[in-house]
Design an enzyme around this catalytic site. Structure first.
Site, PDB file in Angstrom:
ATOM      1  N   HIS A  91       0.824  -1.200   0.000  1.00 21.72           N
ATOM      2  CA  HIS A  91       0.000   0.000   0.000  1.00 21.72           C
ATOM      3  C   HIS A  91       0.866   1.261   0.000  1.00 21.72           C
ATOM      4  O   HIS A  91       0.568   2.227  -0.711  1.00 21.72           O
ATOM      5  CB  HIS A  91      -0.969   0.055   1.178  1.00 21.72           C
ATOM      6  CG  HIS A  91      -1.753   1.317   1.161  1.00 21.72           C
ATOM      7  ND1 HIS A  91      -2.788   1.525   0.268  1.00 21.72           N
ATOM      8  CD2 HIS A  91      -1.609   2.478   1.842  1.00 21.72           C
ATOM      9  CE1 HIS A  91      -3.246   2.760   0.420  1.00 21.72           C
ATOM     10  NE2 HIS A  91      -2.553   3.353   1.369  1.00 21.72           N
ATOM     11  N   ASP A 136       0.827   4.276  -2.677  1.00 24.16           N
ATOM     12  CA  ASP A 136       0.812   5.704  -2.326  1.00 24.16           C
ATOM     13  C   ASP A 136       1.921   6.451  -3.051  1.00 24.16           C
ATOM     14  O   ASP A 136       1.699   7.525  -3.623  1.00 24.16           O
ATOM     15  CB  ASP A 136       1.008   5.906  -0.816  1.00 24.16           C
ATOM     16  CG  ASP A 136      -0.229   5.636   0.006  1.00 24.16           C
ATOM     17  OD1 ASP A 136      -1.331   5.526  -0.556  1.00 24.16           O
ATOM     18  OD2 ASP A 136      -0.073   5.549   1.247  1.00 24.16           O
ATOM     19  N   HIS A 172       3.132  10.249   2.437  1.00 27.82           N
ATOM     20  CA  HIS A 172       2.718  11.310   1.518  1.00 27.82           C
ATOM     21  C   HIS A 172       3.519  12.595   1.690  1.00 27.82           C
ATOM     22  O   HIS A 172       3.895  13.235   0.710  1.00 27.82           O
ATOM     23  CB  HIS A 172       1.225  11.616   1.689  1.00 27.82           C
ATOM     24  CG  HIS A 172       0.333  10.511   1.230  1.00 27.82           C
ATOM     25  ND1 HIS A 172       0.264  10.093  -0.078  1.00 27.82           N
ATOM     26  CD2 HIS A 172      -0.537   9.727   1.909  1.00 27.82           C
ATOM     27  CE1 HIS A 172      -0.606   9.110  -0.195  1.00 27.82           C
ATOM     28  NE2 HIS A 172      -1.111   8.863   1.012  1.00 27.82           N
TER      29      HIS A 172
END
Length: 159
Positions: A93, A97, A120
């Site tokens: 995951h 991202d 992020h």
């Protein structure tokens, strides 16, 4: 995070959490087209910890979050009844991202990206660093699709 020249897009990603359900996970992704993306990354769910759920809800986050679309980790492991889709779903995951955040470049990327415990915020700083230092990359036009790509020159370290 770092970028170096490469033949295509390659991402080497490592996550490390102080929780036995996650621990240290490493994943290597090579962009080999939509079928590989679908088989290796597209189904990797976001994740969070039971201890953070109430705070996240109160802060206006996870509005559509549920055990159907997210992995929830409790003190004794994964809470989701069906478990994980892959044993390393957490790093997959985080790689998903990163791949999404790299689209902020506005064009495809060709090169090797190495990330360690990134999220992020670091991804956005990395993209900003890369775009604000044109001496660190070249734009080229592949013969087959004539799309400009970033191609890092040497190794670039982002903070």
């Amino acid at each position: 995070m770092a970028a170096a020249p490469g033949a295509g897009l390659e991402i080497f990603n490592t996550v490390e959490y102080d929780h036995p359900a996650i621990g240290r996970q490493v994943f290597e992704y090579r962009d080999e087209g939509p079928a590989v993306f679908a088989a290796t990354l597209a189904g990797a769910r976001t994740f969070g910890f039971v201890a953070d759920v109430e705070h996240l809800k109160a802060s206006g986050y996870i509005q559509g979050g549920s055990l159907d679309n997210a992995v929830v980790v409790g003190p004794n492991g994964v809470v989701n009844r069906e478990g994980l889709r892959w044993p390393d779903e957490f790093v997959r995951h985080k790689t998903l991202d990163l791949l999404g955040d790299l689209t902020l470049l506005g064009r495809p990327l060709r090169g090797r990206i190495t990330a360690y415990k990134a999220g992020h915020r670091l991804h956005a700083k990395f993209v900003a660093h890369l775009t604000s230092h044109p001496e660190c990359w070249t734009a080229s036009r592949p013969d087959q699709d004539r799309v400009e790509v970033f191609e890092p020159v040497g190794v670039l370290a982002g903070k």
